[in-house]
Design a protein around this motif. Structure first.
Motif, PDB file in Angstrom:
ATOM      1  N   LYS A 119      49.583  29.825  40.967  1.00 30.28           N
ATOM      2  CA  LYS A 119      48.797  28.610  40.713  1.00 30.28           C
ATOM      3  C   LYS A 119      47.302  28.810  40.981  1.00 30.28           C
ATOM      4  O   LYS A 119      46.606  27.906  41.378  1.00 30.28           O
ATOM      5  CB  LYS A 119      49.312  27.417  41.536  1.00 30.28           C
ATOM      6  N   SER A 120      46.830  30.061  40.791  1.00 32.18           N
ATOM      7  CA  SER A 120      45.407  30.349  40.943  1.00 32.18           C
ATOM      8  C   SER A 120      44.929  31.086  39.697  1.00 32.18           C
ATOM      9  O   SER A 120      45.254  32.259  39.504  1.00 32.18           O
ATOM     10  CB  SER A 120      45.147  31.208  42.190  1.00 32.18           C
ATOM     11  N   GLU A 121      44.189  30.391  38.856  1.00 30.71           N
ATOM     12  CA  GLU A 121      43.653  31.017  37.654  1.00 30.71           C
ATOM     13  C   GLU A 121      42.689  32.146  38.008  1.00 30.71           C
ATOM     14  O   GLU A 121      42.615  33.154  37.315  1.00 30.71           O
ATOM     15  CB  GLU A 121      42.955  29.982  36.761  1.00 30.71           C
ATOM     16  N   ALA A 122      41.941  32.011  39.111  1.00 38.21           N
ATOM     17  CA  ALA A 122      41.000  33.054  39.527  1.00 38.21           C
ATOM     18  C   ALA A 122      41.745  34.344  39.850  1.00 38.21           C
ATOM     19  O   ALA A 122      41.326  35.432  39.458  1.00 38.21           O
ATOM     20  CB  ALA A 122      40.192  32.592  40.735  1.00 38.21           C
ATOM     21  N   THR A 123      42.866  34.224  40.541  1.00 40.81           N
ATOM     22  CA  THR A 123      43.665  35.407  40.866  1.00 40.81           C
ATOM     23  C   THR A 123      44.229  36.038  39.605  1.00 40.81           C
ATOM     24  O   THR A 123      44.132  37.250  39.399  1.00 40.81           O
ATOM     25  CB  THR A 123      44.808  35.047  41.835  1.00 40.81           C
ATOM     26  N   LYS A 124      44.817  35.239  38.740  1.00 41.80           N
ATOM     27  CA  LYS A 124      45.400  35.757  37.513  1.00 41.80           C
ATOM     28  C   LYS A 124      44.341  36.417  36.639  1.00 41.80           C
ATOM     29  O   LYS A 124      44.629  37.395  35.956  1.00 41.80           O
ATOM     30  CB  LYS A 124      46.112  34.642  36.749  1.00 41.80           C
ATOM     31  N   HIS A 125      43.111  35.914  36.684  1.00 38.52           N
ATOM     32  CA  HIS A 125      42.037  36.486  35.875  1.00 38.52           C
ATOM     33  C   HIS A 125      41.494  37.773  36.505  1.00 38.52           C
ATOM     34  O   HIS A 125      41.155  38.718  35.800  1.00 38.52           O
ATOM     35  CB  HIS A 125      40.918  35.456  35.706  1.00 38.52           C
ATOM     36  N   SER A 126      41.426  37.844  37.812  1.00 38.31           N
ATOM     37  CA  SER A 126      40.847  38.998  38.515  1.00 38.31           C
ATOM     38  C   SER A 126      41.801  40.183  38.605  1.00 38.31           C
ATOM     39  O   SER A 126      41.363  41.320  38.684  1.00 38.31           O
ATOM     40  CB  SER A 126      40.453  38.600  39.940  1.00 38.31           C
ATOM     41  N   ILE A 127      43.095  39.923  38.611  1.00 35.60           N
ATOM     42  CA  ILE A 127      44.104  40.963  38.787  1.00 35.60           C
ATOM     43  C   ILE A 127      44.948  41.045  37.515  1.00 35.60           C
ATOM     44  O   ILE A 127      45.626  40.092  37.146  1.00 35.60           O
ATOM     45  CB  ILE A 127      44.997  40.669  40.012  1.00 35.60           C
ATOM     46  N   ARG A 128      44.891  42.209  36.841  1.00 36.15           N
ATOM     47  CA  ARG A 128      45.603  42.398  35.574  1.00 36.15           C
ATOM     48  C   ARG A 128      47.084  42.663  35.746  1.00 36.15           C
ATOM     49  O   ARG A 128      47.859  42.496  34.806  1.00 36.15           O
ATOM     50  CB  ARG A 128      44.981  43.553  34.792  1.00 36.15           C
ATOM     51  N   GLY A 129      47.480  43.129  36.926  1.00 35.96           N
ATOM     52  CA  GLY A 129      48.881  43.436  37.155  1.00 35.96           C
ATOM     53  C   GLY A 129      49.077  44.014  38.536  1.00 35.96           C
ATOM     54  O   GLY A 129      48.122  44.157  39.305  1.00 35.96           O
ATOM     55  N   MET A 130      50.327  44.339  38.857  1.00 36.44           N
ATOM     56  CA  MET A 130      50.698  44.864  40.169  1.00 36.44           C
ATOM     57  C   MET A 130      51.558  46.108  39.973  1.00 36.44           C
ATOM     58  O   MET A 130      52.383  46.146  39.062  1.00 36.44           O
ATOM     59  CB  MET A 130      51.497  43.824  40.953  1.00 36.44           C
ATOM     60  N   ILE A 131      51.345  47.089  40.880  1.00 29.21           N
ATOM     61  CA  ILE A 131      52.149  48.311  40.857  1.00 29.21           C
ATOM     62  C   ILE A 131      52.741  48.497  42.250  1.00 29.21           C
ATOM     63  O   ILE A 131      52.012  48.448  43.240  1.00 29.21           O
ATOM     64  CB  ILE A 131      51.288  49.538  40.489  1.00 29.21           C
TER      65      ILE A 131
END
Length: 155
Positions: A119-131
């Motif tokens: 529920k954070s657009e800033a996080t979703k925009h800043s981080i492209r994915g997780m490994i």
């Protein structure tokens, strides 16, 4: 054989992993131009707290961002152990102050997981994915978000 190499090139990614704000991040190796030791920068007036100033890089003046501050994790104290990752995004060269650079990570495209919906657009925009690496989650940084002034890092 060239077909097999092309298939592998499409599914394999290489990242440089690093630490900022005590957290693990990475950038695609193709975005990184060089890694330099920390040296003091020239401050500019009226810049956001996460813009440390500018650095002369072989005649080009580049902005230096404190990635930890940019992501709302507090300022990185400038010391000789820190490094600046010089990266290119959309034809612009920038520097990212980070605590340390760790390793080169080769992963299959399928190993890169989507950023969870928190529920954070800033996080979703800043981080492209997780490994996932050895019980640790490494975040794939979106360099476009670092350049934008309204990423919402303080949210």
């Amino acid at each position: 054989m060239p077909e097999t190499a092309e298939i592998l090139a499409d599914t394999q990614f290489e990242f440089i992993t690093f630490s900022a704000g005590g957290q693990n991040y990475c950038l695609e190796i193709t975005q990184i131009r060089e890694i330099r030791r920390w040296t003091p920068v020239t401050a500019l007036p009226h810049t956001p707290d996460d813009v440390l100033g500018v650095m002369n890089l072989r005649g080009a003046v580049i902005p230096i961002f404190d990635l930890s501050a940019r992501f709302g994790l507090g300022s990185t104290p400038g010391n000789e152990r820190n490094v600046v990752i010089v990266a290119a995004v959309n034809g612009t060269t920038i520097g990212l102050l980070v605590e340390s650079v760790s390793e080169i990570l080769s992963v299959e495209k399928s190993a890169i997981q989507e950023t969870p919906d928190i529920k954070s657009e800033a996080t979703k925009h800043s981080i492209r994915g997780m490994i996932s690496v050895n019980d640790t989650m490494v975040r794939v940084v979106n360099l476009d978000a670092v350049l934008e002034t309204d990423t919402g890092a303080s949210q």
